[in-house]
Motif scaffolding. Structure first.
Motif, PDB file in Angstrom:
ATOM      1  N   ARG A 132     -72.928  70.286  -0.793  1.00  0.00           N
ATOM      2  CA  ARG A 132     -71.901  69.284  -1.040  1.00  0.00           C
ATOM      3  C   ARG A 132     -70.520  69.917  -1.142  1.00  0.00           C
ATOM      4  O   ARG A 132     -69.524  69.326  -0.727  1.00  0.00           O
ATOM      5  N   ILE A 133     -70.460  71.129  -1.724  1.00  0.00           N
ATOM      6  CA  ILE A 133     -69.179  71.813  -1.898  1.00  0.00           C
ATOM      7  C   ILE A 133     -69.344  73.246  -1.427  1.00  0.00           C
ATOM      8  O   ILE A 133     -70.244  73.958  -1.881  1.00  0.00           O
ATOM      9  N   VAL A 134     -68.489  73.676  -0.503  1.00  0.00           N
ATOM     10  CA  VAL A 134     -68.477  75.061  -0.051  1.00  0.00           C
ATOM     11  C   VAL A 134     -67.023  75.528   0.021  1.00  0.00           C
ATOM     12  O   VAL A 134     -66.111  74.722   0.153  1.00  0.00           O
ATOM     13  N   THR A 135     -66.850  76.833  -0.064  1.00  0.00           N
ATOM     14  CA  THR A 135     -65.530  77.427   0.104  1.00  0.00           C
ATOM     15  C   THR A 135     -65.569  78.252   1.374  1.00  0.00           C
ATOM     16  O   THR A 135     -66.452  79.086   1.545  1.00  0.00           O
ATOM     17  N   VAL A 136     -64.637  78.007   2.257  1.00  0.00           N
ATOM     18  CA  VAL A 136     -64.581  78.722   3.525  1.00  0.00           C
ATOM     19  C   VAL A 136     -63.354  79.633   3.482  1.00  0.00           C
ATOM     20  O   VAL A 136     -62.242  79.171   3.263  1.00  0.00           O
ATOM     21  N   HIS A 137     -63.588  80.925   3.692  1.00  0.00           N
ATOM     22  CA  HIS A 137     -62.506  81.909   3.687  1.00  0.00           C
ATOM     23  C   HIS A 137     -62.167  82.276   5.130  1.00  0.00           C
ATOM     24  O   HIS A 137     -63.065  82.437   5.954  1.00  0.00           O
ATOM     25  N   PHE A 138     -60.877  82.433   5.405  1.00  0.00           N
ATOM     26  CA  PHE A 138     -60.393  82.756   6.745  1.00  0.00           C
ATOM     27  C   PHE A 138     -59.639  84.084   6.720  1.00  0.00           C
ATOM     28  O   PHE A 138     -59.097  84.478   5.693  1.00  0.00           O
ATOM     29  N   ASN A 139     -59.574  84.740   7.871  1.00  0.00           N
ATOM     30  CA  ASN A 139     -58.750  85.946   7.983  1.00  0.00           C
ATOM     31  C   ASN A 139     -57.375  85.565   8.514  1.00  0.00           C
ATOM     32  O   ASN A 139     -57.062  84.380   8.665  1.00  0.00           O
ATOM     33  N   GLU A 140     -56.559  86.554   8.826  1.00  0.00           N
ATOM     34  CA  GLU A 140     -55.197  86.300   9.285  1.00  0.00           C
ATOM     35  C   GLU A 140     -55.160  85.589  10.638  1.00  0.00           C
ATOM     36  O   GLU A 140     -54.168  84.962  10.993  1.00  0.00           O
ATOM     37  N   ASP A 141     -56.237  85.723  11.416  1.00  0.00           N
ATOM     38  CA  ASP A 141     -56.298  85.086  12.730  1.00  0.00           C
ATOM     39  C   ASP A 141     -56.970  83.719  12.679  1.00  0.00           C
ATOM     40  O   ASP A 141     -57.361  83.179  13.709  1.00  0.00           O
TER      41      ASP A 141
END
Length: 173
Positions: A132-141
């Motif tokens: 139901r809840i997730v955290t998505v981390h991204f890089n600089e690109d």
């Protein structure tokens, strides 16, 4: 020295907060003020009218009512023709497109296609879909580097594996 704008009371910003009687009195005072302003500036308005040729209005409109009637009839015919053309075009489009929906929703995309598009594992895509809840981390690109479940949930094997792979890429191993 910085000048700040004085804070205006809410009544000035929203006159609906003002009592109805006070609002009506203000409107009457404003109407009287505008009437006085127009009375005082009538000579200036007359001068501007004279410069702009208001006597032409007298000569061509009031002195020749039949010419005015003919011009109004021409205007009415042009407006009616434009209305008929517009209604005809609207009717044509209605006949052409009525009950014919040509726009369709795109076909649904599966979890594997989404995983491939975003460069994540199918297991991570399924976790995103399931949780139901997730955290998505991204890089600089703007690429996904980590998908973390809600802090109360236990991490899945795919998330832990991907985090280890990304950490290895960052450290250069």
């Amino acid at each position: 020295m910085k000048h700040s704008r004085p804070r205006l009371p809410d009544v000035i910003e929203r006159n609906d907060l003002e009592a109805t009687g006070k609002r009506r009195v203000g409107q009457v005072v404003s109407l009287i003020g505008w009437a006085i302003w127009i009375y005082l500036f009538t000579p200036l308005i007359a001068l501007i009218g004279w410069v702009l040729g208001v006597e032409l209005f007298q000569r061509y409109i009031l002195d020749d009512p039949m010419g005015t009637l003919k011009a109004v009839q021409v205007y009415a015919l042009v407006i009616a023709a434009a209305g008929i053309i517009f209604m005809g075009w609207a009717g044509y489009n209605w006949l052409r497109f009525n009950n014919r929906e040509r726009r369709h929703a795109p076909p649904p995309i599966g979890t594997r296609e989404l995983a491939r598009h975003f460069g994540i594992t199918p297991q991570e895509a399924e976790n995103i879909e399931r949780e139901r809840i997730v955290t998505v981390h991204f890089n600089e690109d703007a690429e996904i580097i980590e998908v973390a479940p809600h802090p109360g949930a236990a991490p899945t094997a795919a998330t832990t594996d991907r985090t280890a792979r990304v950490a290895g890429v960052r450290s250069g191993s």
